[in-house]
Design an enzyme around this catalytic site. Structure first.
Site, mmCIF file in Angstrom:
data_model
loop_
_atom_site.group_PDB
_atom_site.id
_atom_site.type_symbol
_atom_site.label_atom_id
_atom_site.label_comp_id
_atom_site.label_asym_id
_atom_site.label_seq_id
_atom_site.Cartn_x
_atom_site.Cartn_y
_atom_site.Cartn_z
ATOM 1 C CG ASP A 104 -1.865 -1.125 1.295
ATOM 2 O OD1 ASP A 104 -2.181 -1.666 0.229
ATOM 3 O OD2 ASP A 104 -2.304 -1.473 2.409
ATOM 4 C CE LYS A 105 0.529 8.376 -2.038
ATOM 5 N NZ LYS A 105 -0.390 9.421 -2.501
#
Ligand code: URA
Length: 250
Positions: A104-105
């Site tokens: 994920d970011k």
């Protein structure tokens, strides 16, 4: 391996396919010491010597990098609005690299970047059950049987429970604690999780199912590959021979 001269030059970092075609036609490319103007000339990557604008080239079919991904960049080869993990890899000669799997970011940590599609498949295919190790700081009240729930499988709203996973607390004197880089988030506990699947937001959803929230997440291992404790966030390096062996590549 035998490949076309234009592909050989593009794959060894000398420009795009159309750029290298222009270089070849302009007489800037020598094969075994002689000017070669045919972009389709077959090159034996083991025995032919190719130079471009007077510089000897070298060809690697595959490249392998391990990145300590920073938060704030997306795991993609391209993104219209945000920086991607590929923008960090500056020393690659290949243009066909991609990240193996997705973080994920806001997740940090180990990300393998390569152009080896077979390796990617071996590490990611659902049937392969490759271990992925994560460290997290989790807020909320972690149930006392959290480890047993992870072991049994957790209902995260999919058709099936998650596959058995391990969950352990990371103590301050633990050898894993160094991975947190001194970060502390008040009201959280530090945990080490090992999962064998790669479902969307899997770790965050597993803790949500237990009534907790992941405040920080970092991947530290994938199969035999382990993030070096000394590799700073945002840094990367090529894989070493013993790591390639561990992954079954050489
Ligand atoms: N699980 C998550 O929730 N996020 C990641 O980035 C990786 C695993």
């Amino acid at each position: 391996m035998n490949i076309r001269l234009d592909k050989y030059l593009a794959d060894s970092g000398n420009g795009t396919r159309s750029e290298v075609k222009l270089l070849i036609r302009s007489g800037s490319v020598l094969v075994n010491g002689k000017i070669e103007k045919d972009p389709g000339r077959k090159i034996n990557t083991d025995s032919d010597k190719v130079s471009c604008k007077g510089v000897d080239t070298s060809f690697e079919e595959f490249e392998y990098f391990v990145l300590n991904k920073p938060a704030g960049v997306v795991t993609a080869t391209r993104d219209k609005t945000t920086g991607t993990v590929m923008d960090i890899i500056k020393t690659s000669r290949r243009r066909d690299l991609f990240p193996v799997g997705r973080l994920d970011k806001d997740t940090e940590g180990l990300l393998l970047i390569t152009n080896d599609g077979q390796l990617s498949h071996r590490l990611l295919a659902p049937g392969k059950h490759v271990d992925k190790g994560y460290l997290a700081m989790v807020s909320g009240v972690l149930p006392s049987d959290a480890a047993q729930q992870f072991e049994k499988g957790v209902d995260i709203g999919d058709d099936e429970l998650t596959a058995p996973a391990t969950l352990k607390t990371v103590l301050d004197d633990d050898s894993l604690d160094v991975y947190f880089d001194g970060k502390e988030i008040p009201g959280t506990v530090k945990v080490h999780i090992v999962i064998t699947e790669g479902r969307y937001h899997q770790i965050k959803r597993m803790f949500e199912a237990l009534g907790c929230r992941v405040e920080y997440l970092k991947r530290i291992s994938m199969g035999t590959l382990v993030l070096d404790k000394g590799l700073a966030v945002g840094d990367y390096r090529e894989l070493k021979a013993e790591e390639l062996k561990g992954l079954g590549i050489i």
